[in-house]
Design a protein around this motif. Sequence first.
Motif, PDB file in Angstrom:
ATOM      1  N   TYR A 480     -50.639  15.704 -16.313  1.00 19.90           N
ATOM      2  CA  TYR A 480     -50.563  14.246 -16.286  1.00 19.90           C
ATOM      3  C   TYR A 480     -49.115  13.764 -16.172  1.00 19.90           C
ATOM      4  O   TYR A 480     -48.818  12.785 -15.483  1.00 19.90           O
ATOM      5  N   SER A 481     -48.208  14.475 -16.825  1.00 18.58           N
ATOM      6  CA  SER A 481     -46.800  14.064 -16.806  1.00 18.58           C
ATOM      7  C   SER A 481     -46.192  14.147 -15.407  1.00 18.58           C
ATOM      8  O   SER A 481     -45.220  13.460 -15.100  1.00 18.58           O
ATOM      9  N   LYS A 482     -46.789  14.987 -14.539  1.00 17.36           N
ATOM     10  CA  LYS A 482     -46.245  15.157 -13.190  1.00 17.36           C
ATOM     11  C   LYS A 482     -46.927  14.264 -12.156  1.00 17.36           C
ATOM     12  O   LYS A 482     -46.359  14.003 -11.093  1.00 17.36           O
ATOM     13  N   ASP A 483     -48.158  13.838 -12.449  1.00 20.88           N
ATOM     14  CA  ASP A 483     -48.859  12.958 -11.504  1.00 20.88           C
ATOM     15  C   ASP A 483     -49.837  12.086 -12.286  1.00 20.88           C
ATOM     16  O   ASP A 483     -51.008  12.416 -12.444  1.00 20.88           O
ATOM     17  N   LYS A 484     -49.359  10.956 -12.783  1.00 24.25           N
ATOM     18  CA  LYS A 484     -50.172  10.084 -13.629  1.00 24.25           C
ATOM     19  C   LYS A 484     -51.250   9.343 -12.848  1.00 24.25           C
ATOM     20  O   LYS A 484     -52.156   8.761 -13.440  1.00 24.25           O
ATOM     21  N   GLU A 485     -51.170   9.351 -11.527  1.00 26.17           N
ATOM     22  CA  GLU A 485     -52.142   8.635 -10.701  1.00 26.17           C
ATOM     23  C   GLU A 485     -53.200   9.558 -10.104  1.00 26.17           C
ATOM     24  O   GLU A 485     -54.062   9.099  -9.349  1.00 26.17           O
TER      25      GLU A 485
END
Length: 551
Positions: A480-485
């Motif tokens: 999640y920290s690398k791609d929250k979308e």
Amino acid sequence: MERFLNLKEYLEFLKKEGELAVISEEVNPYLEIAEIQRRVIAQKGPALLFTKVAGSPYPLAVNLFGTEKRINIAFGDKCLRIIQQIAALLKDPPLSFKAHLKKGFSLLPRLISLGSKVKSRGKIVLNSEEPSFSTYPITTSWPEDGGPFITLGLVHTEHPLTGAPNLGIYRMQVFNNSETGMHFQLGKGGGYHLFFAKEHGTVLPTNVIIGGPPALFFFSIAPLPENVFEFLLASFLLGKKLKFVHNPFGSLPLFEEAEFVLSGYTDPFTLRKEGPFGDHYGCYSLVHKYPVFKCKRVFKAESPIWTATVVGKPPQEDFYLGNYIQELFSPIFPLIMPSVKDIWAFGETGFHPLAAVQIKERTYKEALTTAFRVLGEGQLALTKVLLVVDIKEDLRNFKAVLRHILERADFREDLYIISNLALDTLDYTGPSLHKGSKMILVGCGKKVRKLPQRVSPFLQEKYLCKPFVSGCLVVEGKPYSKDKEFCKKIAKDPLLLDWPLIFVVDNLEKSLKTSMSFMWSVFTRFEPASDIYASLVSVHRNRLCFKEPIV
């Protein structure tokens, strides 16, 4: 079922049956014993009796109930038959007193023997001493645990106003030779008693029973209503009154068939940091303040044996106990909730994160009414995700339950997310301790869609993914920290429109290794209010409505 009156009788029987391994080599209570137990449970091996524990003169018994066979030895089908008799009596009560006696005759000997008896003298008081917890074989299970924990103490308290007793198992971190933490939770009996003690400005007298008959272990963890007494049911199962001895150092009597009784009080006004503790959700419970148990005297049987258990990622010992309890009490649920046919909480997730209920829907939206009733019933109120079906198959088959729902659910009307509720103390998926959300998903009636079964070549090129069951796709995603979308994007991806339900995991191979690994990976880490996405979310009559795919 043999009527084991104490721990030693049970261990002796296990030894005769080849279900007990006696280990005479010295073992360390720090990490080593717990690791041995975990490996033995993984192989469905025997109960273990360590006769030489480093730093202690006392033997230690573990893995007492860690297979279905030992569960049957300890409790047997007689326990199930008694529950079935009670259920039949309640379901179809006889019209006349004479008929009532005739129908309940088989239960009469047990009804007469119910209860307990307190004697002025008994064997448990012959050996008493000042507390010295460092000399007992108390284990540390995981490397980051805050210290050694008493993990199988049966905690006996009484309501400060009514005197009603309660027996429960709560973890107890050892602080020094006479004090431990007491991990009381407000939604359970001991926690209620402590609340009322604090309200009235007093401490709570507390006895911690180590050892005893299997019946006492069983009812200390059973999800009983608040005013159903564990000691009473244990005496009912054993067919005789439980014997207690007057306590010369406190107000609570001493259970005579215990191996040890730690007698003292729990202080609601003295809080101390407790934890971390490696728990049954497969992660560490963090450091929080809990009341302190202050032991004033320790009473011992002759040649006493300490007991312990290990919790962690399932299946552990509590997995087998939890499943047996559900099977045992299943005849009672329809009597309490008439629209319910069956309920099953999935031990693969640690029980509270996921449950399914089978209902008979007689009126419009009765499934939802029943779901609210289930979420308000005792420990079922801790359920995080509740699946509601009218399926005829076994609820224990999670894949069949999920497939049934996905064929029938109209997510605009059948998916409910309820925020800002109390969550199980051990569940850290919510925004803060004790707080989180719940999800209800209903799948009843006629089929509304045909489920996809295979992944298209286009999907395979774009995502690392694989079906869990028809209609349910598992996708490996970035942290999640690398791609929250990421979840928002795949919910709107046209390539995924045919899949009504998508789970995003961090490791596809590990998550799909078995059904248990999938359920544990997903539901112990999932919080409905923060972790659900949809291709479209709209508001209708002040309620959120979701359009699939649901991620």
